[in-house]
Design a protein around this motif. Structure first.
Motif, PDB file in Angstrom:
ATOM      1  N   ARG A   1       0.613  -1.350  -0.043  1.00 40.39           N
ATOM      2  CA  ARG A   1      -0.075  -0.016  -0.063  1.00 40.39           C
ATOM      3  C   ARG A   1       1.059   1.120   0.049  1.00 40.39           C
ATOM      4  O   ARG A   1       0.542   2.302  -0.537  1.00 40.39           O
ATOM      5  CB  ARG A   1      -1.011  -0.125   1.113  1.00 40.39           C
ATOM      6  N   SER A   2       2.294   1.291   0.541  1.00 43.08           N
ATOM      7  CA  SER A   2       2.764   2.180   0.789  1.00 43.08           C
ATOM      8  C   SER A   2       3.351   2.987  -0.556  1.00 43.08           C
ATOM      9  O   SER A   2       3.282   4.326  -0.513  1.00 43.08           O
ATOM     10  CB  SER A   2       4.102   2.193   1.491  1.00 43.08           C
TER      11      SER A   2
ATOM     12  N   LYS B   1       1.734   3.304  -3.127  1.00 40.96           N
ATOM     13  CA  LYS B   1       0.550   3.833  -3.956  1.00 40.96           C
ATOM     14  C   LYS B   1       0.169   5.299  -3.484  1.00 40.96           C
ATOM     15  O   LYS B   1      -0.033   5.339  -2.340  1.00 40.96           O
ATOM     16  CB  LYS B   1      -0.557   2.924  -3.749  1.00 40.96           C
TER      17      LYS B   1
ATOM     18  N   LEU C   1      -2.115   8.284  -2.470  1.00 41.33           N
ATOM     19  CA  LEU C   1      -3.317   8.202  -1.590  1.00 41.33           C
ATOM     20  C   LEU C   1      -4.568   8.998  -2.251  1.00 41.33           C
ATOM     21  O   LEU C   1      -4.422  10.031  -2.617  1.00 41.33           O
ATOM     22  CB  LEU C   1      -3.137   9.108  -0.331  1.00 41.33           C
TER      23      LEU C   1
ATOM     24  N   ARG D   1      -8.059  10.279  -2.190  1.00 33.25           N
ATOM     25  CA  ARG D   1      -9.207  10.772  -0.986  1.00 33.25           C
ATOM     26  C   ARG D   1     -10.112  11.337  -2.001  1.00 33.25           C
ATOM     27  O   ARG D   1     -10.316  11.942  -3.005  1.00 33.25           O
ATOM     28  CB  ARG D   1      -8.555  11.745  -0.091  1.00 33.25           C
TER      29      ARG D   1
ATOM     30  N   GLN E   1       2.044  12.704   9.673  1.00 31.53           N
ATOM     31  CA  GLN E   1       0.972  12.097   8.413  1.00 31.53           C
ATOM     32  C   GLN E   1       1.932  12.078   7.386  1.00 31.53           C
ATOM     33  O   GLN E   1       1.799  11.258   6.175  1.00 31.53           O
ATOM     34  CB  GLN E   1      -0.266  12.753   8.111  1.00 31.53           C
TER      35      GLN E   1
ATOM     36  N   LYS F   1       2.517   2.216  11.019  1.00 34.80           N
ATOM     37  CA  LYS F   1       1.499   1.953  10.062  1.00 34.80           C
ATOM     38  C   LYS F   1       1.253   0.502  10.056  1.00 34.80           C
ATOM     39  O   LYS F   1       0.118   0.318   9.967  1.00 34.80           O
ATOM     40  CB  LYS F   1       2.469   1.963   8.644  1.00 34.80           C
TER      41      LYS F   1
ATOM     42  N   TRP G   1      -1.020   6.118   9.982  1.00 36.41           N
ATOM     43  CA  TRP G   1      -0.626   5.845   8.348  1.00 36.41           C
ATOM     44  C   TRP G   1       0.178   7.148   7.991  1.00 36.41           C
ATOM     45  O   TRP G   1      -0.319   8.289   8.233  1.00 36.41           O
ATOM     46  CB  TRP G   1      -1.674   5.686   7.798  1.00 36.41           C
TER      47      TRP G   1
ATOM     48  N   SER H   1       2.938   9.148   4.969  1.00 38.48           N
ATOM     49  CA  SER H   1       3.637   8.961   3.945  1.00 38.48           C
ATOM     50  C   SER H   1       5.131   9.550   3.981  1.00 38.48           C
ATOM     51  O   SER H   1       5.382  10.502   4.201  1.00 38.48           O
ATOM     52  CB  SER H   1       2.708   9.782   2.641  1.00 38.48           C
TER      53      SER H   1
ATOM     54  N   ASP I   1       7.670   5.727   0.830  1.00 36.40           N
ATOM     55  CA  ASP I   1       6.544   5.944  -0.172  1.00 36.40           C
ATOM     56  C   ASP I   1       7.180   6.513  -1.439  1.00 36.40           C
ATOM     57  O   ASP I   1       6.771   5.561  -2.436  1.00 36.40           O
ATOM     58  CB  ASP I   1       5.639   6.653   0.270  1.00 36.40           C
TER      59      ASP I   1
ATOM     60  N   LEU J   1      -0.197  12.941  -2.527  1.00 35.51           N
ATOM     61  CA  LEU J   1      -1.031  13.038  -1.294  1.00 35.51           C
ATOM     62  C   LEU J   1      -2.312  13.496  -1.606  1.00 35.51           C
ATOM     63  O   LEU J   1      -3.240  13.600  -0.525  1.00 35.51           O
ATOM     64  CB  LEU J   1      -0.176  14.016  -0.212  1.00 35.51           C
ATOM     65  N   GLY J   2      -2.763  13.483  -2.924  1.00 37.01           N
ATOM     66  CA  GLY J   2      -4.107  13.987  -3.129  1.00 37.01           C
ATOM     67  C   GLY J   2      -4.375  15.517  -3.433  1.00 37.01           C
ATOM     68  O   GLY J   2      -5.791  15.697  -3.111  1.00 37.01           O
TER      69      GLY J   2
END
Lengths: 234, 178
Positions: free
Chosen positions: A38-39, A41, A43, A45, A155, A176, A182, A184, A211, B173-174
């Protein structure tokens, strides 16, 4: 008969223990693999985050200059509050970060204490220290790093290669896995590294803790294909 | 040649910097007669040495009868001023000093410290030397580098840009592009 029962019970108990340990280890392994998977990838949102708690690891002279260069182009309101960490033996770096934050505060009118904090961390081993005493100092440094990371619970982590960044990133990875936080982790290899990664960089790359991994010279990207080549920051 | 009307040579300073640590081999090298002679031949008049925590103290000189004027200090908060007023900079291989000098567009010779255990520092100096932004030397070859260098052939360094990294971080980070 009694002895036979006890024997059966102990066999059963040991079988149960073995099964329990195997299942637990498998679950931990699956969780670690999931975190690694998952790392890397991005994020996704549904809504862009407002602000992210950001840990910035500073190192000596050159490292800090590069990091502050990166900070100068990042949107500060997105990376807030900011926690600056430097080795306890290094007074210059936090001073430079404080100067940057003060000038930012003058621009925005928001007080430095509200957006930034400055912390020092023990180093596990000073240059030239003996290996015997460094076992003890490493334990102290690890405990201190855990405490600091628990307080910050970042974060986002930005680092660029001082030795202090590896333990902090490893702790973030542990957070994590166990689900505390979690984060990044962004690692920018120092501009001084043209042909070979630093030890911190190599560990974070190989163990897939970072990441995103950035390098400033094309030679390195050739050797480490998962790295992003971004050109010189300086 | 190069003399002003009243016959006084224009001031041309060489600034030597070892950064926050010590680099005695470099201080010792610039203090040798060979290096000083080469600098004089190149019409430099002053030599200022920032020697850091080093234990080797160079010999001061007032620069009488056409010799090189030599001065030194350990640390200073105004390194940038020294760099700015220098006609040539001779520096240790730390990235901070290298890029500060290049940003001020001063001709630069980087001397690699071969006594350092993990000698990754030479990587950066050699790469930038290959790209003709500076000269790279060792303490024992410094005099040859000064003798053979051609400062006109050095190319200006265009400062890098951190925005590609910032863009990738934001995307990851979006955060929306803007």
């Amino acid at each position: 008969m009694d002895e036979g029962n006890g024997c059966c019970f102990s066999i059963l108990a040991s079988k149960f223990t073995v099964t329990f340990v195997t299942i637990s280890l498998t679950l931990i392994l699956i969780r670690v693999l999931y975190v690694i998977y998952r790392s890397g990838k991005p994020l996704f949102r549904s809504k862009a985050p407002r602000a992210l708690r950001t840990l910035i690891v500073l190192g000596s002279g050159g490292h800090t200059a590069e990091m502050l260069n990166l900070l100068s182009v990042l949107q500060k309101e997105r990376f807030s509050p900011r926690f600056y960490v430097a080795a306890a033996t290094d007074n210059m770096s936090l001073q430079k970060a404080r100067t940057l934050e003060t000038s930012l505060a003058d621009e925005t009118g928001v007080k430095v204490e509200e957006t930034a904090q400055f912390m020092q961390i023990y180093r596990s081993r000073e240059v030239g220290q003996s290996y015997l005493t460094s076992v003890w100092t490493t334990l102290i440094a690890t405990a201190h790093a855990l405490w600091i990371m628990f307080k910050i619970r970042p974060q986002v982590i930005l680092c660029n290669g001082p030795g202090t960044c590896f333990p902090l990133c490893a702790i973030a990875f542990f957070f994590k896995v166990v689900g505390i936080r979690w984060s990044s982790i962004f690692y920018v290899e120092s501009i001084a590294r043209v042909r070979r990664l630093s030890l911190s960089g190599l560990l974070l790359y190989k163990l897939q803790i970072a990441d995103q991994f950035f390098v400033q010279w094309p030679q390195l990207q050739g050797q480490y294909p998962r790295a992003h080549y971004v050109g010189c920051l300086m | 040649m190069g003399d002003t009307e009243d016959g006084v040579k224009p001031k041309r300073t060489v600034f030597v910097t070892v950064g926050t640590t010590s680099f005695d081999a470099l201080v010792r090298a610039v203090d040798t007669q060979e290096v000083k002679d080469e600098l004089l031949k190149r019409e430099y008049t002053h030599l200022i040495i920032q020697m850091g925590r080093g234990s080797y103290t160079p010999t001061k000189s007032g620069g009488e009868d056409g010799s090189l004027a030599v001065d030194f200090f350990t640390f200073s908060s105004s390194i940038a001023d020294h760099l700015r007023s220098a006609s040539l900079v001779i520096s240790h291989a730390g990235s901070g000093s290298i890029f500060e000098t290049l940003r001020l567009c001063r001709p630069l010779i980087v001397v690699v410290n071969e006594d350092l255990m993990d000698n990754h520092q030479s990587e950066l100096a050699e790469e930038l030397a290959e790209r003709k932004h500076l000269y790279c030397a060792r303490p024992q070859t410094l005099n040859q580098t000064i003798a053979s260098m051609n400062l006109e052939s050095l190319l200006p360094y265009h400062p890098g840009d951190a925005s590609p990294v910032a863009k990738l971080i934001n995307t990851f980070l979006g955060f929306p592009d803007d």
